[in-house]
Design a protein around this motif. Structure first.
Motif, PDB file in Angstrom:
ATOM      1  N   UNK A   1      58.315  23.058  94.277  1.00  0.00           N
ATOM      2  CA  UNK A   1      58.166  24.471  93.917  1.00  0.00           C
ATOM      3  C   UNK A   1      56.850  25.071  94.399  1.00  0.00           C
ATOM      4  N   UNK A   2      55.845  24.248  94.624  1.00  0.00           N
ATOM      5  CA  UNK A   2      54.566  24.772  95.104  1.00  0.00           C
ATOM      6  C   UNK A   2      54.378  24.600  96.597  1.00  0.00           C
ATOM      7  N   UNK A   3      55.123  23.691  97.193  1.00  0.00           N
ATOM      8  CA  UNK A   3      54.956  23.415  98.611  1.00  0.00           C
ATOM      9  C   UNK A   3      53.716  22.589  98.916  1.00  0.00           C
ATOM     10  N   UNK A   4      53.138  21.972  97.904  1.00  0.00           N
ATOM     11  CA  UNK A   4      51.891  21.221  98.067  1.00  0.00           C
ATOM     12  C   UNK A   4      52.078  19.711  98.045  1.00  0.00           C
ATOM     13  N   UNK A   5      53.297  19.250  98.040  1.00  0.00           N
ATOM     14  CA  UNK A   5      53.518  17.816  98.035  1.00  0.00           C
ATOM     15  C   UNK A   5      53.488  17.228  96.635  1.00  0.00           C
ATOM     16  N   UNK A   6      53.579  15.933  96.545  1.00  0.00           N
ATOM     17  CA  UNK A   6      53.623  15.231  95.268  1.00  0.00           C
ATOM     18  C   UNK A   6      52.256  15.293  94.595  1.00  0.00           C
ATOM     19  N   UNK A   7      52.165  16.014  93.496  1.00  0.00           N
ATOM     20  CA  UNK A   7      50.885  16.168  92.817  1.00  0.00           C
ATOM     21  C   UNK A   7      51.108  16.496  91.342  1.00  0.00           C
ATOM     22  N   UNK A   8      50.023  16.670  90.613  1.00  0.00           N
ATOM     23  CA  UNK A   8      50.064  17.006  89.190  1.00  0.00           C
ATOM     24  C   UNK A   8      49.305  18.306  88.986  1.00  0.00           C
ATOM     25  N   UNK A   9      49.937  19.277  88.299  1.00  0.00           N
ATOM     26  CA  UNK A   9      49.308  20.575  88.075  1.00  0.00           C
ATOM     27  C   UNK A   9      49.526  21.032  86.645  1.00  0.00           C
ATOM     28  N   UNK A  10      48.589  21.825  86.162  1.00  0.00           N
ATOM     29  CA  UNK A  10      48.730  22.470  84.863  1.00  0.00           C
ATOM     30  C   UNK A  10      49.226  23.883  85.106  1.00  0.00           C
ATOM     31  N   UNK A  11      50.234  24.306  84.342  1.00  0.00           N
ATOM     32  CA  UNK A  11      50.794  25.639  84.516  1.00  0.00           C
ATOM     33  C   UNK A  11      50.701  26.432  83.220  1.00  0.00           C
ATOM     34  N   UNK A  12      50.734  27.740  83.359  1.00  0.00           N
ATOM     35  CA  UNK A  12      50.787  28.645  82.212  1.00  0.00           C
ATOM     36  C   UNK A  12      51.885  29.660  82.491  1.00  0.00           C
ATOM     37  N   UNK A  13      52.671  29.969  81.487  1.00  0.00           N
ATOM     38  CA  UNK A  13      53.717  30.974  81.615  1.00  0.00           C
ATOM     39  C   UNK A  13      53.281  32.207  80.838  1.00  0.00           C
ATOM     40  N   UNK A  14      53.262  33.339  81.527  1.00  0.00           N
ATOM     41  CA  UNK A  14      52.872  34.606  80.915  1.00  0.00           C
ATOM     42  C   UNK A  14      54.102  35.500  80.865  1.00  0.00           C
TER      43      UNK A  14
END
Length: 70
Positions: free
Chosen positions: A44-57
């Motif tokens: 979904x980010x196009x950045x490869x296999x990684x770990x991210x923190x998301x916030x939904x507004x």
């Protein structure tokens, strides 16, 4: 032509807390957050296999929920 709807926008930022505060000041509300990782996050980010923190507004009038229910 005027913008009629916006369902989802992803923004990569360096400081998630400051970004949340910015959008709160604009009138959005924090719906939730999560840590996502792996293949889905990369897809979904196009950045490869990684770990991210998301916030939904969300908008305070909840209009996005009415559109999703249709």
């Amino acid at each position: 032509m005027a913008l009629e709807r916006m369902d989802n926008v992803g923004i990569v930022v360096d400081d998630l807390t400051a970004t949340i505060d910015f959008f709160l000041e604009l009138g959005l509300e924090l719906e939730g957050g999560a840590m996502v990782e792996g293949e889905w996050a990369g897809r979904v980010t196009g950045l490869g296999n990684h770990r991210v923190e998301i916030a939904m507004m969300r908008t305070p009038d909840g209009s996005y929920r009415r559109r999703r229910a249709k």
